[in-house]
Design an enzyme around this catalytic site. Structure first.
Site, short mmCIF file in Angstrom:
data_model
loop_
_atom_site.label_atom_id
_atom_site.label_comp_id
_atom_site.label_asym_id
_atom_site.label_seq_id
_atom_site.Cartn_x
_atom_site.Cartn_y
_atom_site.Cartn_z
N TRP A 48 0.60 -1.17 -0.16
CA TRP A 48 0.02 -0.16 -0.05
C TRP A 48 0.57 1.11 -0.03
CZ3 TRP A 48 -5.24 1.44 0.50
CH2 TRP A 48 -5.33 2.76 0.89
N ASN A 50 0.15 5.50 0.59
CA ASN A 50 -0.72 6.78 0.49
C ASN A 50 0.24 8.08 0.35
OD1 ASN A 50 -1.17 5.60 3.39
ND2 ASN A 50 -1.81 7.62 3.49
N ASP A 51 0.08 9.13 1.16
CA ASP A 51 0.60 10.23 1.02
C ASP A 51 2.01 10.43 0.71
OD1 ASP A 51 -1.78 10.52 2.33
OD2 ASP A 51 -0.83 11.51 4.20
N TRP A 75 -4.32 -0.24 3.86
CA TRP A 75 -3.74 0.86 4.74
C TRP A 75 -3.31 -0.24 6.21
CZ3 TRP A 75 -5.25 3.10 9.60
CH2 TRP A 75 -4.14 4.13 9.93
N SER A 116 2.56 11.00 8.48
CA SER A 116 3.01 11.74 7.41
C SER A 116 3.92 12.91 7.94
CB SER A 116 1.97 12.23 6.53
OG SER A 116 1.43 11.49 5.66
N ARG A 175 -1.31 16.45 13.41
CA ARG A 175 -0.33 15.75 12.64
C ARG A 175 0.17 16.28 11.16
NH1 ARG A 175 -5.27 12.87 12.29
NH2 ARG A 175 -6.34 12.77 10.32
N ASP A 176 1.13 15.54 10.56
CA ASP A 176 1.82 16.00 9.20
C ASP A 176 2.54 17.49 9.32
OD1 ASP A 176 0.05 13.82 8.96
OD2 ASP A 176 -1.52 15.15 8.01
N TRP A 306 -9.25 8.35 -0.41
CA TRP A 306 -9.86 7.63 0.63
C TRP A 306 -10.93 7.22 0.29
CZ3 TRP A 306 -6.29 5.68 3.83
CH2 TRP A 306 -5.20 6.59 4.06
#
Ligand code: FRU
Length: 499
Positions: A48, A50-51, A75, A116, A175-176, A306
């Protein structure tokens, strides 16, 4: 933390990374079905993705990291996958950079991990700044560091977490972190939400270890989602303009936004004057930017969303990055996203179609090109087309005509649409955006078709539409069309693309 304990912690992290790499290699051997594997986009070898995380130009190479679960194509506990490139076109996969191994990024339930974040060059040390996420009754999110001198092996900091709490209680997500340097100081924006309003929080530090909270850089006006994921704040253009890119949660069809305005480094406040959607497709999320050696601001996004059907999952992999896009500010202050110039090396065998009228309610097939990896630039003249005309292109057409993806522009409505109702498997739906013709009356449609994707840059990147499509492998045709009236095509350039 004593040196011995730090060594032990690092050892444990290396074991987790090794285990993840082994699982990935095994999974990659099994993921042989290539019907949806992209030809010239970055995607995981298996498992998988993602970002995009930690995008950086470091030691004359582009490094990208990404949210990654190497064990299954779904995920799970997040790792950081890693790839690098010299030219933004050819990518080399590197070993997994981060794996969950500490109590601040591990847990019992599946939601934990190294979430992330971003990357900076701290005097030659490649430093990752990420969110440690631990699920529980109340999820805990903290900001952490990991460093590398060789750009391959990363050591989590003994000082983690470097930010252990959100500045106030009762928030929703923290976050991030995106970090950058300005006048010798470090700055960080972090995604946050409170009382139904998405926000970007601002911190500053002189050493990346001790952070001082400056305040809320910007927040939603009540209509921009309740948590701002993956904020990225950067200067753009010759003036003193800044751009804030966000991925707001719970904002309906709008998945990413850009805000333009001025940043005050003393107060940490970003005063935005405009807020607009960043991309009008279904599959564009959590983009991040870097600055390269020439000072270009380059963006890559996650080319999925998503909650969508993800047909490639049954083939043992899932997720891809968009093409790298160069960002610029136009004179009117709006953002332009253009594919980076380097992508031209992919072009093989140009086909050129000269100016011609496409009669009302007709299609013109391009017999000479049959491909699922293409770049097309079509220029239509709206002034010389009938006002009620809808013109455009069909790509990934099946021989019997039943399958295709339509890119259509309505002259009367000044609306550009990408319709994947007949695209194949996967999600259907129509992406739509208003686009005015350029000053000369032309509409320029710049398309990149890859095996399971379609990216459209309209009028030199004024508006973009990014979608995944999942046609059958033998749907390879291209057609031009006009409906409800005559269309005037100025020119069409088509290249087959390959690495
Ligand atoms: C955005 C996001 C981030 C988070 C990461 C987890 O897609 O939800 O906010 O850090 O994905 O994988």
């Amino acid at each position: 933390m004593s040196q011995r304990v730090e060594m032990e912690r690092h050892q444990l992290h290396m074991e987790r990374v090794e285990q993840a790499n082994q699982a990935l290699n095994k999974a990659a051997e099994l993921a042989t079905e290539d019907r949806f594997r992209l030809g010239y986009h970055l995607m995981p070898q298996a498992g998988w993705m993602n970002d995009p995380n930690g995008l950086i130009y470091w030691n004359e190479e582009f490094h990208v990291f990404y949210q990654h679960y190497p064990y299954e194509p779904k995920w799970g506990p997040m790792h950081w996958g890693h790839a690098k490139s010299k030219d933004l076109v050819h990518w080399e996969h590197l070993p997994i950079a981060l794996a969950p191994s500490e109590d601040y990024d591990s847990g019992e339930t599946g939601g934990y991990g190294c979430w992330s974040g971003s990357a900076v060059d701290d005097n030659g040390v490649l430093t990752l700044v990420y969110t440690g996420h631990v699920d529980g009754r109340t999820p805990v999110e903290v900001q952490c560091l990991a460093t590398s001198t060789d750009g391959v092996t990363f050591t989590k900091s003994g000082a983690n977490p470097v930010i252990g709490d959100a500045p106030e209680e009762g928030g929703f997500g923290f976050r991030d972190p995106k970090v950058w340097q300005h006048d010798g100081q470090w700055y960080m924006v972090v995604g946050y939400g409170k009382d139904g309003l998405g926000k970007a929080l601002m911190y500053t530090s002189s050493d990346l270890l001790t952070w001082r909270y400056l305040g809320i850089a910007a927040e939603s006006n009540g209509m921009m989602g309740d948590m701002w994921e993956c904020p990225d704040l950067f200067p753009l253009g010759d003036g003193d303009d800044y751009v804030l890119i966000i991925s707001p949660m719970n904002m309906g069809a709008t998945k990413t936004m850009y805000l333009t305005g001025k940043l005050n480094y003393e107060t940490g406040k970003f005063d935005y004057r405009d807020a607009e959607r960043l991309d009008y497709g279904f599959d564009f999320y959590a983009p991040q930017t870097l600055v390269d050696g020439q000072g270009r601001r380059i963006l890559m996004g996650w080319m999925n969303i998503w909650g969508a059907q993800m047909p490639e999952q049954v083939d043992g992999w899932m997720g891809a990055f968009t093409l790298p896009r160069e960002l610029t500010l136009a004179e009117d202050g709006t953002l332009r996203m253009q594919p980076v110039a380097e992508l031209a090396v992919l072009r093989k065998g140009r086909v050129f179609v000269d100016r011609q009228v496409i009669p009302a309610d007709s299609t013109v097939s391009l017999e000479t090109v049959q491909s699922d990896q293409l770049e097309l630039i079509a220029v239509f003249n709206t002034k010389e087309s009938d006002v009620e005309t809808v013109f455009g292109l069909l790509v990934r057409c099946s021989e019997d005509g039943s399958a295709y993806t339509e890119v259509a522009y309505s002259v009367a409505e000044q609306t550009l649409r990408v319709d994947r109702t007949h695209a194949g498997s996967g999600e259907a739906g129509v992406s739509e955006v208003q686009v005015e013709p350029m000053e000369d009356g032309n509409i320029k449609l710049h398309l990149f078709v890859d095996r399971s994707s379609l990216e459209l840059f309209a009028n030199n990147g004024v508006k973009t539409i990014t979608n995944r499509i999942y046609p059958n492998g033998d749907s390879l045709g291209i057609k031009l069309f006009a409906r409800h009236g005559e269309a005037c095509l100025e020119s069409l350039d088509v290249w087959e693309l390959s690495l």
